[in-house]
Design a protein around this motif. Structure first.
Motif, PDB file in Angstrom:
ATOM      1  N   ARG A 115       0.823  -1.226   0.000  1.00  0.00           N
ATOM      2  CA  ARG A 115       0.000   0.000   0.000  1.00  0.00           C
ATOM      3  C   ARG A 115       0.849   1.266   0.000  1.00  0.00           C
ATOM      4  O   ARG A 115       0.409   2.313  -0.486  1.00  0.00           O
ATOM      5  CB  ARG A 115      -0.909  -0.008   1.236  1.00  0.00           C
ATOM      6  N   VAL A 116       2.061   1.175   0.530  1.00  0.00           N
ATOM      7  CA  VAL A 116       2.912   2.358   0.658  1.00  0.00           C
ATOM      8  C   VAL A 116       3.746   2.601  -0.599  1.00  0.00           C
ATOM      9  O   VAL A 116       4.002   3.747  -0.973  1.00  0.00           O
ATOM     10  CB  VAL A 116       3.836   2.196   1.891  1.00  0.00           C
ATOM     11  N   THR A 117       4.143   1.518  -1.276  1.00  0.00           N
ATOM     12  CA  THR A 117       5.107   1.634  -2.368  1.00  0.00           C
ATOM     13  C   THR A 117       4.625   2.459  -3.562  1.00  0.00           C
ATOM     14  O   THR A 117       5.380   3.315  -4.058  1.00  0.00           O
ATOM     15  CB  THR A 117       5.535   0.231  -2.836  1.00  0.00           C
ATOM     16  N   ALA A 219      -8.793   9.779   9.840  1.00  0.00           N
ATOM     17  CA  ALA A 219     -10.252   9.783   9.976  1.00  0.00           C
ATOM     18  C   ALA A 219     -10.880  10.837   9.069  1.00  0.00           C
ATOM     19  O   ALA A 219     -11.913  10.599   8.427  1.00  0.00           O
ATOM     20  CB  ALA A 219     -10.636  10.035  11.431  1.00  0.00           C
ATOM     21  N   ALA A 220     -10.233  11.999   8.977  1.00  0.00           N
ATOM     22  CA  ALA A 220     -10.754  13.060   8.110  1.00  0.00           C
ATOM     23  C   ALA A 220     -10.712  12.650   6.641  1.00  0.00           C
ATOM     24  O   ALA A 220     -11.619  12.985   5.864  1.00  0.00           O
ATOM     25  CB  ALA A 220      -9.962  14.348   8.331  1.00  0.00           C
ATOM     26  N   ARG A 221      -9.680  11.910   6.254  1.00  0.00           N
ATOM     27  CA  ARG A 221      -9.548  11.500   4.846  1.00  0.00           C
ATOM     28  C   ARG A 221     -10.549  10.418   4.455  1.00  0.00           C
ATOM     29  O   ARG A 221     -10.755  10.174   3.265  1.00  0.00           O
ATOM     30  CB  ARG A 221      -8.127  10.976   4.567  1.00  0.00           C
ATOM     31  N   ARG A 222     -11.139   9.752   5.411  1.00  0.00           N
ATOM     32  CA  ARG A 222     -12.122   8.713   5.060  1.00  0.00           C
ATOM     33  C   ARG A 222     -13.378   9.325   4.448  1.00  0.00           C
ATOM     34  O   ARG A 222     -14.101   8.669   3.701  1.00  0.00           O
ATOM     35  CB  ARG A 222     -12.487   7.895   6.300  1.00  0.00           C
ATOM     36  N   ARG A 226      -8.256  13.781  -0.456  1.00  0.00           N
ATOM     37  CA  ARG A 226      -7.541  14.989  -0.892  1.00  0.00           C
ATOM     38  C   ARG A 226      -6.436  14.684  -1.900  1.00  0.00           C
ATOM     39  O   ARG A 226      -5.623  15.549  -2.218  1.00  0.00           O
ATOM     40  CB  ARG A 226      -6.962  15.719   0.321  1.00  0.00           C
ATOM     41  N   GLY A 227      -6.376  13.450  -2.370  1.00  0.00           N
ATOM     42  CA  GLY A 227      -5.384  13.090  -3.369  1.00  0.00           C
ATOM     43  C   GLY A 227      -3.979  12.995  -2.853  1.00  0.00           C
ATOM     44  O   GLY A 227      -3.027  13.045  -3.639  1.00  0.00           O
ATOM     45  N   ASP A 228      -3.795  12.841  -1.552  1.00  0.00           N
ATOM     46  CA  ASP A 228      -2.468  12.748  -0.954  1.00  0.00           C
ATOM     47  C   ASP A 228      -2.238  11.345  -0.395  1.00  0.00           C
ATOM     48  O   ASP A 228      -3.120  10.469  -0.471  1.00  0.00           O
ATOM     49  CB  ASP A 228      -2.289  13.806   0.142  1.00  0.00           C
ATOM     50  N   LEU A 229      -1.056  11.125   0.176  1.00  0.00           N
ATOM     51  CA  LEU A 229      -0.713   9.805   0.683  1.00  0.00           C
ATOM     52  C   LEU A 229      -1.570   9.425   1.885  1.00  0.00           C
ATOM     53  O   LEU A 229      -1.926   8.252   2.059  1.00  0.00           O
ATOM     54  CB  LEU A 229       0.774   9.761   1.047  1.00  0.00           C
ATOM     55  N   LEU A 233      -3.752   5.995   2.180  1.00  0.00           N
ATOM     56  CA  LEU A 233      -3.694   5.058   3.303  1.00  0.00           C
ATOM     57  C   LEU A 233      -5.060   4.890   3.955  1.00  0.00           C
ATOM     58  O   LEU A 233      -5.429   3.778   4.367  1.00  0.00           O
ATOM     59  CB  LEU A 233      -2.665   5.532   4.325  1.00  0.00           C
ATOM     60  N   ALA A 234      -5.816   5.976   4.050  1.00  0.00           N
ATOM     61  CA  ALA A 234      -7.180   5.857   4.589  1.00  0.00           C
ATOM     62  C   ALA A 234      -8.028   4.964   3.700  1.00  0.00           C
ATOM     63  O   ALA A 234      -8.813   4.135   4.183  1.00  0.00           O
ATOM     64  CB  ALA A 234      -7.803   7.243   4.727  1.00  0.00           C
ATOM     65  N   ARG A 235      -7.859   5.113   2.394  1.00  0.00           N
ATOM     66  CA  ARG A 235      -8.590   4.276   1.447  1.00  0.00           C
ATOM     67  C   ARG A 235      -8.168   2.807   1.571  1.00  0.00           C
ATOM     68  O   ARG A 235      -8.993   1.890   1.505  1.00  0.00           O
ATOM     69  CB  ARG A 235      -8.327   4.791   0.028  1.00  0.00           C
TER      70      ARG A 235
END
Length: 419
Positions: A115-117, A219-222, A226-229, A233-235
């Motif tokens: 997920r990180v790579t 939690a906010a990104r769920r 915002r198109g960021d890392l 990770l939230a996704r």
């Protein structure tokens, strides 16, 4: 019998090589050379009289790469399942650090790394390069006007923090706060010469602060991608329930702290090397196309991570020594990089060097997921510095004052003043 073999036998159980009284933080390489030539697989017995696991220090390139790539070794002790040097009583610190990608073994490591790579891969980094250059130029501009420059705080520390912070999606104005938390966490390192109960307590508070911050941001990104890392990770957590919120928040802390600290050390030591070698500065200024190879040579010559740990998961042999299951292995990357059996004239900084494989980003399953980003940061940052910073200009002979943090993992200047 060769001197190398005889020394290895005679040296078994001899003292800790990283005794601060015997090893120069700024230049440990002469000591490394002595061990590499006489005792390349050096045993430090358990202080309770020989019972229990042995700690082995590996100084040769062959042995270091054998462990980094071998399946007989891992990040967790097979006897205790312990992976980190965090002592008992620091609950949040241990929980956060134990969930860092660098301390995980497969299959957890494999699942999380997948997920990180992608956001740190070559294509993503190529798209990020214009912004990385902007950050470098913005930081160098005020330094170019000052007669005295504190390079670590003025450039080497904020630069990678702003890059990884932008990639994660955190606020740029928070970088001094993130830097303070990262330094506090660093005080808990098991190879720190100044680790105290107060330092560990400060690291515990920093872990609590960062863990809480990233749990809130994830939690906010769920509900707002915002198109960021952080959003990625939230996704990932929503798509794969086996990825816990604890793992994801710890991964963010790891990316922010470890990722920036290594680049900070690399830049500080590269600038020191360049100040001492005006002819290399001139070559790189005249031909920026040499910078990618130069970055790899800086990583080999004086790596920002001098030592990493592995545990033996089964009995094995290294250079004629029997390593038992449960023994700890300290891989001295800085020594492996100066091994003449792998690198001709290893004590010479040669930006045209061809051949040889350094271990600065690790090898095998734990090869650094952020290697492409770190290389881009160093290449772009050094290019901008050579072009804009007077201390690296043609004919410059700046005064230099340097201090090193007492740390053998994140190794490099903690202060570097140029005047």
């Amino acid at each position: 019998m060769s001197g190398r073999t005889a020394g290895a036998r005679a040296g078994a159980g001899s003292p800790e090589p990283f005794d601060p009284a015997r090893l120069d933080l700024a230049d440990p390489y002469p000591v490394y050379r002595r061990y590499r030539e006489t005792d390349p697989v050096h045993a430090v017995r358990n202080p309770d009289g020989g019972a229990g696991p042995t700690t082995w220090y590996l100084f040769g390139h062959v042995e270091v790469t054998q462990v980094l790539t071998g399946r007989s070794f891992g990040r967790a002790s097979p006897l205790t399942a312990r992976t980190t040097p965090v002592p008992d009583g620091y609950v949040t610190l241990r929980r956060v650090v134990e969930n860092w990608l660098v301390f995980l073994d497969p299959p957890r490591h494999t699942r999380l790394r997948a997920r990180v790579t992608p956001p740190l891969g070559a294509a993503a980094v190529a798209a990020l390069r214009p912004r990385v250059r902007e950050i470098a130029e913005e930081l160098v501009a005020p330094l170019a006007r000052r007669p005295v420059v504190e390079f670590v705080e003025g450039f080497a520390a904020p630069y990678p923090l702003l890059v990884i912070g932008g990639l994660l999606g955190v606020e740029a104005e928070r970088w001094p706060w993130f830097r303070a938390q990262a330094l506090a966490l660093q005080q808990a390192g098991g190879t720190r010469g100044d680790r105290t109960p107060d330092a560990l307590a400060g690291a515990e508070r920093a872990a609590e602060e960062l863990d809480g911050y990233f749990h809130r941001e994830l939690a906010a990104r769920r509900t707002e991608d915002r198109g960021d890392l952080l959003s990625a990770l939230a996704r990932a957590g929503a798509e794969d329930p086996s990825l816990s919120g604890t793992e994801l928040a710890a991964t963010c802390t790891h990316l922010l702290t470890a990722g920036h600290e290594t680049t900070t050390g690399l830049l500080g030591k590269a600038v020191l090397a360049l100040i001492a070698r005006p002819e290399v500065r001139g070559e790189l200024r005249d031909d920026p196309g040499l910078l990618p190879g130069a970055v790899d040579e800086f990583l080999r010559f004086d790596p920002p991570v001098q030592m990493v740990t592995r545990w033996a998961h089964r009995d094995t042999e290294l250079a004629g020594r029997t390593v038992r299951r449960g023994d700890r292995l300290q891989l001295v990357l800085g020594s492996a990089h100066r091994d003449p059996a792998r690198f001709p004239d290893p004590d010479v900084l040669d930006i045209h060097r061809d051949g040889g494989r350094h271990c600065a980003f690790g090898l095998g399953v734990h090869y650094c997921a952020g290697a492409a980003l770190a290389r881009a940061e160093a290449e772009i940052g050094l290019g901008v510095l050579l072009d804009r910073l007077p201390a690296l200009g043609p004919g410059a002979r700046p005064g230099v004052e340097v201090e090193y943090a007492p740390d053998w993992v994140f190794h490099g200047p903690s202060r570097l003043t140029l005047s």
